[in-house]
Design a protein around this motif. Structure first.
Motif, PDB file in Angstrom:
ATOM      1  N   LYS A  66       1.592 -10.450   3.622  1.00  0.00           N
ATOM      2  CA  LYS A  66       2.226 -11.742   3.834  1.00  0.00           C
ATOM      3  C   LYS A  66       2.517 -11.916   5.314  1.00  0.00           C
ATOM      4  O   LYS A  66       2.981 -10.989   5.962  1.00  0.00           O
ATOM      5  CB  LYS A  66       3.553 -11.774   3.051  1.00  0.00           C
ATOM      6  CG  LYS A  66       3.755 -13.036   2.297  1.00  0.00           C
ATOM      7  CD  LYS A  66       4.913 -12.907   1.394  1.00  0.00           C
ATOM      8  CE  LYS A  66       5.515 -14.312   1.482  1.00  0.00           C
ATOM      9  NZ  LYS A  66       6.442 -14.712   0.584  1.00  0.00           N
ATOM     10  N   PRO A  67       2.259 -13.059   5.833  1.00  0.00           N
ATOM     11  CA  PRO A  67       2.544 -13.257   7.262  1.00  0.00           C
ATOM     12  C   PRO A  67       4.037 -13.292   7.505  1.00  0.00           C
ATOM     13  O   PRO A  67       4.827 -13.558   6.619  1.00  0.00           O
ATOM     14  CB  PRO A  67       1.905 -14.607   7.581  1.00  0.00           C
ATOM     15  CG  PRO A  67       1.779 -15.286   6.279  1.00  0.00           C
ATOM     16  CD  PRO A  67       1.658 -14.247   5.235  1.00  0.00           C
ATOM     17  N   ALA A  68       4.394 -13.020   8.737  1.00  0.00           N
ATOM     18  CA  ALA A  68       5.819 -13.046   9.100  1.00  0.00           C
ATOM     19  C   ALA A  68       6.339 -14.462   8.966  1.00  0.00           C
ATOM     20  O   ALA A  68       5.617 -15.420   9.257  1.00  0.00           O
ATOM     21  CB  ALA A  68       5.990 -12.535  10.544  1.00  0.00           C
ATOM     22  N   PRO A  72       3.920 -18.098  10.526  1.00  0.00           N
ATOM     23  CA  PRO A  72       3.162 -18.121   9.286  1.00  0.00           C
ATOM     24  C   PRO A  72       1.663 -18.306   9.514  1.00  0.00           C
ATOM     25  O   PRO A  72       0.866 -18.060   8.612  1.00  0.00           O
ATOM     26  CB  PRO A  72       3.749 -19.326   8.559  1.00  0.00           C
ATOM     27  CG  PRO A  72       4.353 -20.177   9.625  1.00  0.00           C
ATOM     28  CD  PRO A  72       4.770 -19.276  10.727  1.00  0.00           C
ATOM     29  N   ASP A  73       1.285 -18.679  10.677  1.00  0.00           N
ATOM     30  CA  ASP A  73      -0.150 -18.917  10.858  1.00  0.00           C
ATOM     31  C   ASP A  73      -0.856 -17.774  11.569  1.00  0.00           C
ATOM     32  O   ASP A  73      -1.995 -17.896  12.007  1.00  0.00           O
ATOM     33  CB  ASP A  73      -0.339 -20.212  11.670  1.00  0.00           C
ATOM     34  CG  ASP A  73       0.310 -20.041  13.038  1.00  0.00           C
ATOM     35  OD1 ASP A  73      -0.061 -20.777  13.957  1.00  0.00           O
ATOM     36  OD2 ASP A  73       1.190 -19.148  13.182  1.00  0.00           O
ATOM     37  N   LYS A  74      -0.164 -16.676  11.678  1.00  0.00           N
ATOM     38  CA  LYS A  74      -0.792 -15.560  12.373  1.00  0.00           C
ATOM     39  C   LYS A  74      -0.753 -14.323  11.514  1.00  0.00           C
ATOM     40  O   LYS A  74       0.196 -14.079  10.765  1.00  0.00           O
ATOM     41  CB  LYS A  74      -0.051 -15.284  13.683  1.00  0.00           C
ATOM     42  CG  LYS A  74      -0.234 -16.433  14.665  1.00  0.00           C
ATOM     43  CD  LYS A  74      -0.009 -15.916  16.054  1.00  0.00           C
ATOM     44  CE  LYS A  74       0.004 -17.005  17.100  1.00  0.00           C
ATOM     45  NZ  LYS A  74      -1.045 -17.940  17.080  1.00  0.00           N
ATOM     46  N   GLY A  75      -1.829 -13.582  11.577  1.00  0.00           N
ATOM     47  CA  GLY A  75      -1.873 -12.301  10.852  1.00  0.00           C
ATOM     48  C   GLY A  75      -1.083 -11.236  11.617  1.00  0.00           C
ATOM     49  O   GLY A  75      -0.494 -11.503  12.648  1.00  0.00           O
ATOM     50  N   LYS A  76      -1.105 -10.035  11.072  1.00  0.00           N
ATOM     51  CA  LYS A  76      -0.333  -8.959  11.697  1.00  0.00           C
ATOM     52  C   LYS A  76      -1.264  -7.837  12.116  1.00  0.00           C
ATOM     53  O   LYS A  76      -2.241  -7.521  11.437  1.00  0.00           O
ATOM     54  CB  LYS A  76       0.678  -8.384  10.701  1.00  0.00           C
ATOM     55  CG  LYS A  76       1.814  -9.340  10.417  1.00  0.00           C
ATOM     56  CD  LYS A  76       2.993  -8.604   9.826  1.00  0.00           C
ATOM     57  CE  LYS A  76       2.618  -8.025   8.507  1.00  0.00           C
ATOM     58  NZ  LYS A  76       3.285  -8.550   7.342  1.00  0.00           N
ATOM     59  N   VAL A  77      -0.991  -7.355  13.233  1.00  0.00           N
ATOM     60  CA  VAL A  77      -1.762  -6.209  13.735  1.00  0.00           C
ATOM     61  C   VAL A  77      -0.772  -5.126  14.166  1.00  0.00           C
ATOM     62  O   VAL A  77       0.164  -5.420  14.904  1.00  0.00           O
ATOM     63  CB  VAL A  77      -2.631  -6.599  14.943  1.00  0.00           C
ATOM     64  CG1 VAL A  77      -3.332  -5.370  15.509  1.00  0.00           C
ATOM     65  CG2 VAL A  77      -3.663  -7.650  14.536  1.00  0.00           C
ATOM     66  N   VAL A  78      -0.971  -3.961  13.649  1.00  0.00           N
ATOM     67  CA  VAL A  78      -0.105  -2.845  14.034  1.00  0.00           C
ATOM     68  C   VAL A  78      -0.984  -1.759  14.664  1.00  0.00           C
ATOM     69  O   VAL A  78      -1.990  -1.359  14.107  1.00  0.00           O
ATOM     70  CB  VAL A  78       0.596  -2.252  12.794  1.00  0.00           C
ATOM     71  CG1 VAL A  78       1.442  -1.069  13.200  1.00  0.00           C
ATOM     72  CG2 VAL A  78       1.421  -3.333  12.110  1.00  0.00           C
ATOM     73  N   ILE A  79      -0.574  -1.360  15.806  1.00  0.00           N
ATOM     74  CA  ILE A  79      -1.338  -0.299  16.510  1.00  0.00           C
ATOM     75  C   ILE A  79      -0.488   0.956  16.511  1.00  0.00           C
ATOM     76  O   ILE A  79       0.686   0.922  16.908  1.00  0.00           O
ATOM     77  CB  ILE A  79      -1.658  -0.718  17.947  1.00  0.00           C
ATOM     78  CG1 ILE A  79      -2.432  -2.031  17.959  1.00  0.00           C
ATOM     79  CG2 ILE A  79      -2.492   0.377  18.621  1.00  0.00           C
ATOM     80  CD1 ILE A  79      -2.836  -2.477  19.331  1.00  0.00           C
ATOM     81  N   ASP A 123      -7.672 -12.539  18.163  1.00  0.00           N
ATOM     82  CA  ASP A 123      -7.218 -13.840  17.687  1.00  0.00           C
ATOM     83  C   ASP A 123      -6.548 -13.671  16.341  1.00  0.00           C
ATOM     84  O   ASP A 123      -7.194 -13.421  15.325  1.00  0.00           O
ATOM     85  CB  ASP A 123      -8.423 -14.775  17.583  1.00  0.00           C
ATOM     86  CG  ASP A 123      -7.982 -16.189  17.259  1.00  0.00           C
ATOM     87  OD1 ASP A 123      -8.837 -16.996  16.934  1.00  0.00           O
ATOM     88  OD2 ASP A 123      -6.758 -16.438  17.339  1.00  0.00           O
ATOM     89  N   LEU A 124      -5.256 -13.814  16.365  1.00  0.00           N
ATOM     90  CA  LEU A 124      -4.510 -13.513  15.141  1.00  0.00           C
ATOM     91  C   LEU A 124      -4.664 -14.606  14.093  1.00  0.00           C
ATOM     92  O   LEU A 124      -4.526 -14.379  12.889  1.00  0.00           O
ATOM     93  CB  LEU A 124      -3.024 -13.301  15.468  1.00  0.00           C
ATOM     94  CG  LEU A 124      -2.767 -12.051  16.291  1.00  0.00           C
ATOM     95  CD1 LEU A 124      -1.310 -11.987  16.710  1.00  0.00           C
ATOM     96  CD2 LEU A 124      -3.100 -10.829  15.471  1.00  0.00           C
ATOM     97  N   SER A 125      -4.898 -15.814  14.563  1.00  0.00           N
ATOM     98  CA  SER A 125      -4.981 -16.893  13.573  1.00  0.00           C
ATOM     99  C   SER A 125      -6.195 -16.722  12.685  1.00  0.00           C
ATOM    100  O   SER A 125      -6.229 -17.196  11.554  1.00  0.00           O
ATOM    101  CB  SER A 125      -5.010 -18.248  14.267  1.00  0.00           C
ATOM    102  OG  SER A 125      -5.409 -18.120  15.596  1.00  0.00           O
TER     103      SER A 125
END
Lengths: 288, 633, 318
Positions: A66-68, A72-79, A123-125
Motif C-alpha cells: 500500500k502506498p504511504a 498516494p501516487d508514489k511507490g516505495k523503494v527501500v534500499i 520514477d516512483l510514480s
C-alpha cells in the motif's frame, strides 16, 4: 583495514601526484568493471558487479503493498546494504553495521532524492498500480562480498544494472467499484515490465589524497584520504545527489571543482555500464 | 685467578713422552697470571732451577715467542649446509676471509734473486730484507701486511733499469694482492726491456738461432748414445786422452760458459746407486781424470776443486767426473806412471799432455770414431748423424753466417729469449697464485652433497640437508643417513645410546671388548652406512681413505654406555671397560650433545615419536657424577 | 588475499580453457608417480618396518594415515605429505617480509601471514649507528626510531620459539625497513624456495623481494647502507628526500601488475617469469593498467603453455 608504513604512504602520494597509481591507472581511471545479471534467480532482478577486486551483489524484490498515505501516487523503494563477513573479519558480527548504514543512507540520498520524492532517479510514480490502494514496493538489497575500496560506486552501479534486469510482473487490476481496500489483482506470470533505467544515476566518488583527487580508490588509497565526495550524476549530466565523507574540510571552490571533475568522469562510467548492460542483455537473449 | 707471585717449582716436565724443558709458550702462559690487575704494580715470577741448564735453553724459555697459532680450519659438511641454507651464505667468501687463508698468504713465496741481472747492491739488500721480515712475520702472529714488510728506512725508487730479476717459486696457495701487483709491475718492466732490444735482421737471426739450438740438441743426443756405458766402457783405459766439459765463470761478462779441456783417464768406477733398478746398462759411472784444477776454499772448512784450462794456473789433480761430463775420447793414449801421488809425477804427466796437445794443435787431437772404432751400431745414432750433417750444410748456406757481428747478435738474441722465458714463468705463477685454499675441497664437498640428495642441483637445501644442518657434534652425513634408514625407530633407548656412542668415541682401545650381539648388529649396520657414505665421497674426489674412516667408529664403549643408560652406577660401568674415567665422561657428555641435536633434527622432520625417544634418552643419561657441574660443591 | 576476477568474453574463455588444458597435460607428462592423498587416506607403505612418519602423517590403527591433503613424498624411510596449497610453512633460513604490528618490550611483533606473529628481537637488529654493543634501556626506548607500527620489514627466519612462533633476525645490511615501494600479498605456495629471494633488477632500477610467506615487495632500489654514510642521510629531512622518478615508478607498476597477474593465473612466481611477463607487455605495447585486463591475461596463459612445452622438449632431447 591494514595499515601502511610511512614509506608506502609517501610512495603512494608521490604516485598520485605523478598521475601513476600503484596499479598503473591514471587518477581518473576506473578499474575494469564486469557485470553479471540474473545471479539470484528468485529475485525480480539481480546483478553482480566486479570493480577490480571489489565485488557487490544487488537484488531487487518487488512486492505488492500500500502506498504511504502522504504520497498516494508514489511507490516505495527501500534500499538496504549489508556487508558480508566474507569480505573481511572486520565485518564479522556487528562490525559491518556502521558501514552498512552509511552506505544505505548514501544510496538512498543519491537515488531517491529528497523526502518528497522529487528528483528521484527512479520514477516512483511508475510503481503505482492503483492510486492510494496498491503499489509496488521495491526492496533493493545490496551485499558486499569483497571490499577493496569504492563501495558506493560499485553498489550504485549494481543497483542500476539490477534495475535494468528487473522484471515487474504485469498486474491487471480487477476493478470493482467498491470502496474496499481489498482489490483483486491478477499477477501475470509471463509478461514483465522492464524498468526504464535511463534516468537512474551513477555515483562517482572522488577521493582527495594530498592535493589531487582520484576516482575509484582502492582500500589502501582510501585509508589515506583526507575527504571524499560522492556525486551522483545521471545521463544528462545532472547532479542528483551529493555526499561528503571524511574529516577534512573542503574549500567551496575545491568542492565545485570536484563536482565538475566527477561529472566528467561519470560520462565514461555511464558509457561503460551501458555497454555492459547491453552485452548482458544480448547474452541473456541468446541464452534464453 | 690472579696472584701476585708465580713460583715454578720445576723447569722440566713430563709431557707423556719424555721429560723435557718447559717451552716458551707454556712459560708465557703460566707466568702470565702473576700480578693482579689494578692492584699490583708488577708481578713476580720465581723459577726454581734444580739442575744444570744451558744458558741458551734458559734464553729460549724466557725470551722465546709464544706458541705459534696455526689455523686448523677444516671444511665440514655441516658448515657448508648452513651456509647454503641462508641466502647470504657465501662459502667462498668465508673461505677467502678465513684465518687459514690469511696464514697461507702470509707464508710468502721463496724469493730467489737472479744474480746476473742485479747490478745494484741496494736492490739485493732491499729484497733480502723483505724475505727476512716475511719469514719473521710468519713466525709471529700476523700484523698488518705491507707496513710490516717494508722496512721504513730503505724504500728506494726502483727504476726499471735496475730491476732485479726475481723469479718466484709459485707458493702453495695464493699470493697477497700487493705481491701480485709487484710481480705484474715487474712483468711489464721486463717486457719493455725485451722489446727495447732491437737486433738487425731479427727474423733470419731467429732462424739461425733455432738451427743452432737444434744442432746443439742433436749433438747432445749423439753424445748420449755414444757415451752410453754400453759402448764406451771398453775404451776408458788408463792413459787415454779425454776432453772434458767444464763450466767457467767469466768475471767480466758475468756469464758462465761451457769450455773444453783435456785430461788423462786414470781409472773408472761404478757408482753404487740406491735405486732399485739394478740393470747394469743404467748404472752410473765416474771416471777419474788427471787434469789441471784449482782448489777453491769455500766458507767453513770445505774445499772444492774446479777444473780449469790446461794453460791456466793451477795444479795437477785427479778428479772424478761423471760420464756425462766427457766430451770426446781420443785415439791417443799415453803412458802413465803407476804412482801418481807425488806432485812432480803429476806435473810431468800433464806436461806430456800439453805437448801432445800442442803437437796436434793444427787439426785437433783425433777422436775415436763412434761407428768404426767404438762399434756403435744403433739406428738412431746414424739418423742423428745424418741430421747433423744436413744441419751443417744448412749452416753453410745460411746468409747470416758471414755477418761480422754474428756471435754477439746470437748472444743478444739468446738473452732476449731468456727474458721471454722468464716473463712467461712469472706470468704463469701469477695466474696459478689466485687459487683459493680450499676451493677444490669446496667443489668436491658440494658434489657429495648433491649426490647424496642433501641439496638440489640449484643448491637449495632439501629435507635431508635440513636434518644434517642440525648435527654438528658427530659425523653429520653418516648420522643423517642412519637416521633416514629408520634404524632408530624400532630399537630401544639404551640401544640408541649405545649406537650413538660409536660416533663420539675416537680413541683406539687396544683390547676393546666386542659388545653383545644385538649391539654388534647395530654396529655393523653403522659401518655399512659409513662405508657407503665414504665411497660416495671417494667418487666425488674427496681425498679420504674409506677403510680408515670406517674404522674410526669404534664400538669400545658401547657396553659401558648401554649399562649407564640402563641405570648402573659409574664404578660399575668403569669395570666394563678399561678406559680412563675422564675419557668416558667426556664421551657421555658429547653423547648428550648429539642427542639434543638429534631431537631438533627429529622435530624438523616431524617425527614426534623419535623426538620423544631422544629426549627420554637424554633424561636417562644425564644424571649422577657424569654430568655433575662441579666435583667440589 | 583478494582474488582478481577477470571477466572474459566468449573467445577469450575458450582460449583460456585450451591453454589450461594444455598445461594440465604437460604437467601430467612431467610429474612422477607420486600419490596424491587427502585427509584420512591411508598411505601404502607395504608393511615396511622402521618407517619414519614425517609432517602430515600420523599412525592410526597400525597404519600410516595422512592428516593433510597433498602429495606423498619419500626420502629413504621417511614418509611425509607435501601440501600443494596451504598456509605458509616457515623453515629456518627463509627470507620473509612482514609488517610491524606491535612494539613489545625489547622486540617487535610482525605479521607475516602465518598462524602466529613473528618476533624480531632488538638484539637481532642492527643499531642505527652500526656499533656492536649491548642494547641498553635507552635503546629500548628508542625502538620506535628504528621501526614503527605498520612499517614493512624484511628479515630472515632464525628459528622457532618454544610456542611455535618464529624468531627473526635482520642483522645483514640488506634486511631492514623497506620504503619507497609497494607490498603485494599473494598466496604463499606460489613462492617456491630458491637460492635467491632478493633480486635487484638492474634494467628497471628496482628491488624485488619475494618473501617466502607470500609478501612480495617491489620498490625502488635501495643501496645497502654503510654505517658511515648513515649520519649524512639522517640530516636530510624526510620530505626533502627526492621522490621516486616517474620511469622507475612505471617499472614498479609494471612489475607489480605482472606479479598480480601471475598469481591470479596460479603460476609459480619466479624472477624470470615476472620479468618475462613485464617484457612481453612492454614489447606488445600493452598499457600498464591493461595488463590486468582480459586479453593480456589469456595471452600470458598461452605464453606459459609455450614456455613449458619448449622446456619439456629440451629436457627430452638432453
Amino acid at each position: 583495514m591494514v595499515g601502511l608504513s610511512a614509506g608506502e604512504k609517501q610512495f603512494m602520494h608521490g604516485g598520485i601526484a605523478q598521475d601513476l597509481r600503484s596499479d598503473g591507472r591514471q587518477r581518473l581511471q576506473f578499474r575494469p568493471i564486469s557485470i553479471q545479471t540474473g545471479v539470484i534467480p528468485q529475485a525480480n532482478g539481480s546483478a553482480r558487479v566486479t570493480l577490480g577486486t571489489t565485488v557487490v551483489i544487488a537484488s531487487i524484490k518487488a512486492e505488492l503493498g500500500k502506498p504511504a498515505p502522504l504520497r498516494p501516487d508514489k511507490g516505495k523503494v527501500v534500499i538496504f546494504i549489508d556487508c558480508s563477513p566474507t569480505a573481511g573479519p572486520m565485518f564479522e558480527g556487528r562490525g559491518g553495521e556502521e558501514l552498512s548504514s552509511e552506505l544505505s543512507v548514501g544510496l538512498q540520498r543519491c537515488l531517491l532524492g529528497g523526502k518528497s520524492g522529487a528528483g528521484a532517479g527512479i520514477d516512483l510514480s511508475s510503481l503505482v498500480l492503483a492510486e492510494g490502494k496498491i503499489c509496488w514496493d521495491l526492496y533493493i538489497d545490496g551485499l558486499v562480498i569483497s571490499s577493496d575500496g569504492n563501495l558506493l560506486d560499485a553498489l550504485a552501479a549494481a543497483i542500476k544494472v539490477a534495475l535494468s534486469n528487473t522484471g515487474i510482473p504485469k498486474v491487471s487490476v480487477i476493478v470493482e467499484a467498491s470502496a474496499e481496500d481489498q482489490l483483486e489483482v491478477n499477477v501475470s506470470d509471463e509478461e514483465f515490465l522492464q524498468f526504464d533505467t535511463s534516468g537512474v544515476p551513477v555515483i562517482v566518488t572522488l577521493t582527495k589524497v594530498g592535493r589531487h583527487y582520484i576516482a575509484d580508490a582502492t582500500s589502501e588509497e582510501e585509508s589515506q584520504m583526507s575527504s571524499a565526495v560522492s556525486v551522483s550524476v545521471n545521463r544528462h549530466g545532472r547532479v542528483c545527489g551529493l555526499t561528503k565523507r571524511g574529516g577534512a574540510g573542503l574549500d567551496p571552490s575545491v568542492m565545485l571543482d570536484m563536482i565538475s571533475v566527477a561529472k566528467h568522469a561519470s560520462e565514461n562510467l555511464i558509457a561503460v555500464l551501458d555497454s555492459e548492460i547491453a552485452a548482458a542483455e544480448a547474452a541473456e537473449d541468446d541464452g534464453s | 685467578m690472579p696472584a701476585k707471585t708465580v713460583v715454578f717449582t720445576n723447569v722440566r716436565k713430563f709431557d707423556g713422552d719424555k721429560f723435557r724443558w718447559l717451552s716458551s709458550g707454556e712459560y708465557i702462559q703460566m707466568s702470565g697470571r702473576a700480578g693482579r690487575r689494578g692492584i699490583d704494580q708488577r708481578g713476580i715470577c720465581i723459577l726454581m732451577v734444580d739442575e744444570k741448564m744451558e744458558p741458551s735453553t734458559a734464553k729460549m724459555m724466557l725470551k722465546g715467542t709464544a706458541d705459534c697459532l696455526n689455523s686448523a680450519f677444516h671444511l665440514s659438511y655441516n658448515m657448508l649446509l648452513n651456509q647454503l641454507r641462508c641466502e647470504d651464505g657465501d662459502p667462498e667468501k668465508l673461505l677467502r676471509l678465513s684465518f687459514y687463508q690469511f696464514q697461507a698468504d702470509r707464508a710468502l713465496p721463496d724469493i730467489e734473486i737472479h744474480d746476473s741481472w742485479c747490478p745494484s747492491r741496494r736492490c739485493i739488500r732491499f729484497f733480502s730484507s723483505i724475505a727476512h721480515s716475511a719469514r719473521r712475520a710468519s713466525l709471529t702472529t700476523p700484523s698488518t701486511a705491507a707496513s710490516a714488510r717494508l722496512p721504513p728506512a730503505s724504500r728506494p725508487a726502483l727504476s726499471p733499469a735496475h730491476h732485479p730479476l726475481i723469479v718466484p717459486h709459485p707458493p702453495a696457495r695464493g699470493l697477497p694482492a700487493r705481491l701480485r701487483a709487484f710481480f705484474s709491475k715487474q712483468v711489464k718492466a721486463l717486457e719493455k726491456e725485451r722489446d727495447s732490444i732491437v737486433i738487425d735482421e731479427e727474423e733470419s737471426l731467429k732462424d739461425y738461432y733455432n738451427l743452432l739450438q737444434q744442432y746443439k740438441s742433436l749433438k747432445k743426443d749423439v753424445r748420449d748414445i755414444v757415451y752410453d756405458p754400453k759402448y764406451c766402457l771398453p775404451f776408458l783405459q788408463p792413459g787415454r786422452l779425454v776432453s772434458l766439459l767444464y763450466s767457467s765463470y767469466d768475471k767480466k761478462s758475468s756469464v758462465s760458459q761451457e769450455q773444453i779441456t783435456w785430461g788423462i783417464i786414470i781409472n773408472f768406477q761404478k757408482i753404487i746407486s740406491h735405486v732399485e733398478d739394478k740393470r747394469p746398462e743404467n748404472s752410473q759411472y765416474t771416471v777419474d781424470v788427471l787434469t789441471r784444477c784449482v782448489v777453491v776454499k769455500e766458507a767453513g772448512t770445505k774445499k772444492s776443486v774446479k777444473i780449469v784450462h790446461l794453460k791456466e794456473q793451477g795444479e795437477p789433480a785427479v778428479i772424478s767426473v761423471p760420464l756425462s761430463q766427457i766430451d770426446s775420447l781420443s785415439v791417443v793414449r799415453i803412458y802413465i806412471p803407476k804412482d801418481l801421488l807425488p806432485f812432480e809425477v803429476r806435473e810431468n804427466t800433464l806436461k806430456i799432455l800439453s805437448e801432445v796437445y800442442s803437437r796436434f794443435l793444427k787439426d785437433g787431437i783425433p777422436n775415436l770414431d763412434p761407428e768404426e772404432d767404438m762399434k756403435v751400431q744403433s739406428n738412431s745414432y746414424r739418423k742423428a748423424v745424418r741430421r747433423i750433417e744436413a744441419l751443417e750444410r744448412l749452416f753453410e748456406k745460411h746468409e747470416i753466417r758471414n755477418l761480422p757481428l754474428i756471435q754477439q747478435n746470437i748472444q743478444v738474441l739468446h738473452d732476449k729469449q731468456e727474458l721471454s722465458a722468464k716473463i712467461k714463468s712469472i706470468k704463469k705463477s701469477l695466474r696459478s697464485s689466485t687459487a683459493l685454499a680450499f676451493k677444490d675441497e669446496l667443489k668436491s664437498h658440494k658434489r657429495v652433497l648433491r649426490r647424496l640428495g642433501y641439496i638440489t642441483s640449484d643448491d637449495v637445501v632439501e629435507v635431508k640437508g635440513q636434518v644434517a644442518c642440525e648435527i654438528s657434534s658427530a659425523d653429520e652425513l653418516t648420522l643423517t643417513e642412519l637416521l633416514f634408514s629408520g634404524i632408530f625407530k624400532d630399537i630401544g633407548i639404551e640401544e640408541i645410546v649405545a649406537l650413538l656412542s660409536c660416533f663420539v668415541w675416537q680413541e683406539k682401545l687396544q683390547d676393546g671388548r666386542k659388545p653383545r650381539e644385538e649391539l654388534d648388529l647395530l654396529f655393523s649396520q653403522l659401518q655399512e652406512t659409513a662405508r657407503r657414505v665414504s665411497n660416495v665421497q671417494l667418487d666425488c674426489k674427496v681425498p679420504i681413505d674409506v677403510e680408515s674412516t670406517v674404522n674410526s667408529f669404534r664400538p669400545d664403549i658401547m657396553e659401558a654406555v648401554y649399562a649407564w643408560a640402563k641405570g648402573s652406577k659409574f664404578f660399575e660401568i668403569m669395570e666394563l671397560s678399561s678406559v680412563f674415567e675422564g675419557s668416558l665422561i667426556r664421551a657421555i657428555r658429547r653423547l648428550e650433545e648429539v642427542l639434543q641435536q638429534l631431537t631438533c633434527a627429529a622435530k624438523s622432520l616431524g617425527e614426534t615419536e623419535m623426538e620423544d625417544k631422544f629426549q627420554e634418552a637424554v633424561v636417562k643419561i644425564k644424571r649422577d657424577i657424569v654430568f655433575a657441574a662441579s666435583l667440589y660443591l | 588475499m583478494k582474488e582478481l576476477l577477470i571477466s572474459l568474453n566468449q573467445t577469450q574463455k575458450v582460449r583460456l580453457q585450451a591453454a589450461l588444458q594444455h598445461l594440465a597435460e604437460l604437467a601430467s607428462q612431467v610429474s612422477s608417480s607420486n600419490l596424491a592423498v587427502t585427509v584420512a587416506d591411508t598411505i601404502p607403505v607395504n608393511n615396511e618396518d622402521g618407517i619414519l612418519k614425517g609432517h602430515g602423517t600420523t599412525e592410526f590403527d597400525g597404519q600410516v594415515v595422512a592428516t593433510l591433503c597433498g602429495i606423498v613424498e619419500r626420502v629413504n624411510k621417511l614418509v611425509y605429505v607435501r601440501t600443494l596449497r596451504a598456509r605458509y610453512k616457515p623453515e629456518v633460513g627463509d627470507i620473509i617480509v612482514g609488517r610491524v604490528i606491535e612494539i613489545a618490550p625489547k622486540r617487535w611483533r610482525l605479521e607475516i601471514n602465518f598462524s602466529q606473529d613473528a618476533v624480531l628481537m632488538l638484539q637481532s637488529m642492527n643499531l642505527p649507528d652500526g656499533i656492536q654493543r649491548r642494547r641498553t634501556a635507552v635503546d629500548e626506548l628508542n625502538m620506535r626510531s628504528i621501526f614503527e607500527e605498520n612499517d614493512v620489514v624484511c628479515a630472515e627466519v632464525r628459528g622457532f620459539q618454544h610456542d611455535g612462533s618464529l624468531h627473526l633476525q635482520a642483522r645483514s645490511q640488506k634486511y631492514g625497513k623497506l620504503e619507497r615501494g609497494q607490498l603485494l600479498i599473494i598466496p604463499a605456495y606460489l613462492v617456491k624456495r630458491r637460492k635467491q629471494h632478493f633480486h635487484h633488477l638492474e634494467q628497471y632500477g628496482l628491488d624485488l623481494i619475494l618473501g617466502c610467506n607470500g609478501f612480495v615487495w617491489i620498490g625502488e632500489h635501495a643501496e645497502p647502507i654503510d654505517s658511515e654514510v648513515l649520519e649524512d642521510r639522517d640530516k636530510i629531512p624526510k620530505d626533502k628526500q627526492r621522490d621516486t622518478p616517474l620511469e622507475v615508478r612505471r617499472n614498479i607498476c609494471r612489475i607489480s601488475n605482472s606479479v598480480r597477474l601471475l598469481s591470479a593465473l596460479g603460476f609459480a612466481l619466479s624472477v624470470e617469469a615476472i620479468v618475462d611477463t613485464a617484457e612481453a607487455s612492454k614489447s606488445s605495447n600493452v598499457d600498464i593498467k591493461d595488463m590486468l585486463g582480459a586479453e593480456f591475461y589469456v595471452q600470458t596463459a598461452e605464453r606459459e603453455v609455450q614456455r613449458r612445452a619448449s622446456l619439456l622438449r629440451k629436457k627430452r632431447f638432453v
